[in-house]
Scaffold this motif. Structure first.
Motif, PDB file in Angstrom:
ATOM      1  N   LEU A 174       1.948 -32.902 -22.814  1.00 25.99           N
ATOM      2  CA  LEU A 174       2.561 -33.689 -23.822  1.00 25.99           C
ATOM      3  C   LEU A 174       1.619 -34.651 -23.943  1.00 25.99           C
ATOM      4  CD1 LEU A 174       6.551 -33.418 -23.242  1.00 25.99           C
ATOM      5  CD2 LEU A 174       5.389 -32.228 -24.738  1.00 25.99           C
ATOM      6  N   LYS A 211      11.712 -34.593 -30.701  1.00 29.44           N
ATOM      7  CA  LYS A 211      10.215 -34.103 -31.067  1.00 29.44           C
ATOM      8  C   LYS A 211       9.111 -34.108 -30.215  1.00 29.44           C
ATOM      9  CE  LYS A 211      11.589 -34.456 -35.964  1.00 29.44           C
ATOM     10  NZ  LYS A 211      11.032 -35.278 -37.343  1.00 29.44           N
ATOM     11  N   ASN A 244       4.854 -40.045 -35.849  1.00 32.91           N
ATOM     12  CA  ASN A 244       3.637 -39.334 -35.250  1.00 32.91           C
ATOM     13  C   ASN A 244       2.574 -39.060 -36.531  1.00 32.91           C
ATOM     14  OD1 ASN A 244       5.546 -37.340 -36.523  1.00 32.91           O
ATOM     15  ND2 ASN A 244       3.906 -35.768 -36.604  1.00 32.91           N
ATOM     16  N   TRP A 249       4.724 -33.267 -29.100  1.00 36.89           N
ATOM     17  CA  TRP A 249       3.557 -32.444 -29.447  1.00 36.89           C
ATOM     18  C   TRP A 249       2.627 -32.647 -28.415  1.00 36.89           C
ATOM     19  CZ3 TRP A 249       6.285 -35.869 -32.348  1.00 36.89           C
ATOM     20  CH2 TRP A 249       6.770 -35.389 -33.595  1.00 36.89           C
ATOM     21  N   THR A 250       2.049 -31.711 -27.891  1.00 32.71           N
ATOM     22  CA  THR A 250       1.002 -31.540 -26.851  1.00 32.71           C
ATOM     23  C   THR A 250      -0.546 -32.062 -27.411  1.00 32.71           C
ATOM     24  OG1 THR A 250       0.118 -29.252 -27.556  1.00 32.71           O
ATOM     25  CG2 THR A 250       2.031 -29.450 -26.031  1.00 32.71           C
ATOM     26  N   TRP A 251      -1.206 -32.259 -26.654  1.00 33.07           N
ATOM     27  CA  TRP A 251      -2.633 -32.972 -27.152  1.00 33.07           C
ATOM     28  C   TRP A 251      -3.143 -31.768 -27.902  1.00 33.07           C
ATOM     29  CZ3 TRP A 251      -3.432 -37.763 -27.138  1.00 33.07           C
ATOM     30  CH2 TRP A 251      -2.866 -38.433 -26.024  1.00 33.07           C
ATOM     31  N   ASP A 287       3.091 -33.532 -44.438  1.00 28.62           N
ATOM     32  CA  ASP A 287       3.295 -32.276 -43.500  1.00 28.62           C
ATOM     33  C   ASP A 287       3.008 -31.082 -44.223  1.00 28.62           C
ATOM     34  OD1 ASP A 287       4.053 -33.473 -41.044  1.00 28.62           O
ATOM     35  OD2 ASP A 287       5.990 -33.460 -41.532  1.00 28.62           O
ATOM     36  N   GLU A 303      -1.388 -40.063 -36.385  1.00 28.84           N
ATOM     37  CA  GLU A 303      -2.371 -38.982 -36.790  1.00 28.84           C
ATOM     38  C   GLU A 303      -3.418 -39.553 -37.841  1.00 28.84           C
ATOM     39  OE1 GLU A 303       0.987 -35.562 -35.759  1.00 28.84           O
ATOM     40  OE2 GLU A 303      -0.089 -35.888 -37.747  1.00 28.84           O
ATOM     41  N   ARG A 350      -3.233 -30.943 -35.744  1.00 35.38           N
ATOM     42  CA  ARG A 350      -2.519 -31.462 -36.999  1.00 35.38           C
ATOM     43  C   ARG A 350      -3.693 -32.671 -37.501  1.00 35.38           C
ATOM     44  NH1 ARG A 350       2.589 -31.663 -38.410  1.00 35.38           N
ATOM     45  NH2 ARG A 350       2.637 -33.867 -38.715  1.00 35.38           N
ATOM     46  N   ASP A 361      -1.598 -29.857 -30.042  1.00 34.18           N
ATOM     47  CA  ASP A 361      -0.919 -29.640 -31.332  1.00 34.18           C
ATOM     48  C   ASP A 361      -1.452 -31.166 -31.850  1.00 34.18           C
ATOM     49  OD1 ASP A 361       0.840 -27.781 -30.581  1.00 34.18           O
ATOM     50  OD2 ASP A 361       2.338 -29.062 -29.715  1.00 34.18           O
ATOM     51  N   MET A 362      -1.694 -32.128 -31.321  1.00 28.15           N
ATOM     52  CA  MET A 362      -2.230 -33.505 -32.039  1.00 28.15           C
ATOM     53  C   MET A 362      -3.617 -33.011 -32.728  1.00 28.15           C
ATOM     54  SD  MET A 362      -0.059 -35.887 -31.672  1.00 28.15           S
ATOM     55  CE  MET A 362      -0.664 -37.561 -31.499  1.00 28.15           C
ATOM     56  N   ASP A 416      -3.648 -25.724 -41.835  1.00 30.43           N
ATOM     57  CA  ASP A 416      -3.349 -25.488 -40.282  1.00 30.43           C
ATOM     58  C   ASP A 416      -4.669 -24.506 -39.875  1.00 30.43           C
ATOM     59  OD1 ASP A 416      -2.252 -25.613 -37.677  1.00 30.43           O
ATOM     60  OD2 ASP A 416      -1.209 -23.866 -38.139  1.00 30.43           O
TER      61      ASP A 416
END
Length: 533
Positions: A37, A44, A81, A46-48, A157, A85, A54, A50-51, A164
């Motif tokens: 994480l 909510k 987030n 997000w893993t690294w 988003d 980002e 995104r 995921d980050m 993605d």
């Protein structure tokens, strides 16, 4: 003989000063700790990996919309987030991240849009009036992306989802390529855009890890309690460099009990804050109901902390406080007072009033009006040099001319150093007032007033006087339920400092006005005094 541009020095030809793109901190965290994480916000997470995915998608989206290296991207958003980002997406493109404090008015943000020359805006959907004001003020603002749906605009988003899995190489950057316009708080006039660069920020991150949070690893956990647009954003960038999990409270405003509950739940090890917020955190009854033994570094900056508040925080939290002094222009890197030098008991070891010694790689010089360094113990302007000093103010040659002298950045703060190099801040040069021909520094008087057990906050400032030129007015906030009078306070202060320093008037308010970053600013106090007559 000095080296000139283009000449060979010592047989080595000058090279371009390419440095790491700051996006690579996120890339490195994802490569080494992808499944862990990285960012938690309410329910909510997000893993690294995921980050990074995104951020990569948003960088592609911005590039397709025409954002290129050097372009400025204005970001008006609450902590979320997406805001975090957006910083890395801008860095990856070599674009410039221009965050605002979301509490600013539409007109204030419109000024920042125009002053920065932003061509793109990322704005939380809760602020449509800010979008309209920015577009009216800046015709060059060509595109707006909203966090949350808002008719007529691309949604953040949705853009991430549509790209993605896509990625592109990070832009090549040199040491002095800008990455962040850090707007000053504007306490003495219009905010100015301090230009932070990729090379400068790489040093700042290294310095923070060295001097503020030694030993930080991916096992640590950080909690956000301030807007990511300024100091807290720099602090979180440091966390990414060590893959430290970041916890973001769900409340838009400071919810003290929620903060302590999150500290206990996630075993938080570091927090960045300002003295006024640290005071609120440690004076709230919930501090005693939650386990905060996991804390190792509670870092406070933005203003000196009054001794009475410092001692109280030490009693509640133990020896975990870390103070640093540093303006946005030096990205927080001037001095540090580490945990082991925070003493709860008064005495020689406590060095009462100091904000610490020079940060690694930074040099402080106390200078007189002519730019000459003064001796230890003498008051002068705090000037600084080193790799953390910003590149200058964007499109503001007049401010740059005033702020630099003989290669030194002039902070505008007054202070002195002792024989061992510990720095003591007297106050802002603009805060000092002259009464009967004597220079008076409000900081010293405020420290004494706050030793009164029934007072919570104070601001002392000089006001015009036909006899003395200027006299001091103390604006005080009593603790809940306490009754303090002007006559009683002045009687209590008698003998605690020279009589010419004694405030001529004392007024009591329910609270002091504070900036969007939780700091008491004399400009706002003065304006409120004038408003009240």
């Amino acid at each position: 003989m000095s080296a000139q541009a283009g000449t060979v020095l010592g047989g080595v030809a000058p090279q371009t000063t390419r440095v790491m793109n700051l996006y690579n901190f996120l890339n490195q965290a994802a490569r080494r700790h992808g499944p862990d994480l990285g960012f938690v916000w309410g329910d909510k997470a997000w893993t690294w990996a995921d980050m990074r995915r995104r951020v990569d998608a948003m960088a592609v989206a911005l590039a397709r919309l025409g954002v290129a290296k050097g372009d400025r991207v204005l970001v008006q958003s609450k902590n979320c987030n997406q805001m975090f980002e957006s910083m890395f997406a801008c860095f990856k493109l070599g674009a410039v991240w221009v965050p605002t404090n979301y509490r600013q008015t539409p007109d204030e943000v419109a000024y920042l849009a125009k002053a920065s020359g932003a061509t793109t805006m990322i704005c939380h959907a809760d602020f449509p009036d800010h979008i309209a004001a920015c577009r009216a003020a800046s015709p060059e603002l060509a595109r707006v992306i909203t966090i949350g749906a808002l008719d007529g605009h691309d949604e953040y988003d949705a853009l991430v989802a549509s790209h993605d899995g896509e990625s592109a190489p990070a832009a090549g950057v040199e040491r002095d390529d800008p990455c962040w316009f850090f707007f000053t708080s504007g306490t003495t006039g219009r905010p100015k855009a301090a230009v932070l660069t990729h090379g400068q920020m790489a040093f700042v991150i290294t310095n923070h890890l060295c001097d503020l949070m030694p030993g930080t690893t991916n096992a640590d956990v950080s909690l956000v309690v301030a807007p990511l647009s300024h100091g807290a954003g720099i602090h979180q960038l440091v966390q990414v460099a060590r893959a430290v999990k970041t916890i973001l409270p769900t409340s838009e405003r400071l919810d003290v009990e929620q903060v302590w509950s999150l500290v206990a739940l996630w075993r938080v090890s570091n927090i960045f804050t300002v003295p006024t917020i640290l005071k609120m955190l440690t004076e709230h009854e919930s501090v005693d109901r939650y386990d905060h033994s996991s804390l190792r570094h509670v870092i406070y900056a933005g203003a000196p902390m009054y001794r009475a508040d410092q001692k109280h925080a030490l009693r509640k939290l133990g020896r975990v406080l870390v103070q640093y002094f540093g303006l946005g222009e030096v990205t927080g890197n001037i001095t540090v007072l580490p945990c082991h030098l925070h003493e709860e008991e008064d005495g020689d070891a406590a060095r009462i009033g100091t904000c610490g010694f020079e940060r690694t790689g930074i040099q402080v010089s106390i200078q007189d009006d002519a730019g000459e360094e003064v001796e230890a113990g003498q008051t002068g302007e705090i000037c600084v040099c080193g790799p953390a000093v910003f590149a200058g103010y964007y499109d503001n040659p007049e401010a740059n001319a005033k702020s630099f002298r003989n290669g030194w950045f002039r902070t505008g703060d007054l202070g002195h150093v002792d024989a061992e190099g510990f720095l003591y801040i007297t106050g802002r040069a603009s805060d000092m007032y002259i009464s009967g021909g004597s220079n008076i520094y409000p900081r010293e008087i405020e420290e004494k007033i706050l030793m009164h057990p029934d007072l919570a906050e104070v601001a002392v400032l000089g006001v015009p006087d036909p006899t003395w030129g200027e006299v001091g007015v103390a604006v005080c906030v009593p603790r809940p339920g306490a009754e303090v009078t002007e006559e009683g306070l002045l009687r209590w202060l008698d003998g605690k400092f020279a009589r010419y320093k004694m405030p001529k008037r004392v007024v009591f308010w329910e609270e002091l006005p504070k900036s969007a970053y939780g700091k008491i600013t004399k400009k706002m106090v003065r304006e409120e005094l004038e408003r009240r007559g």
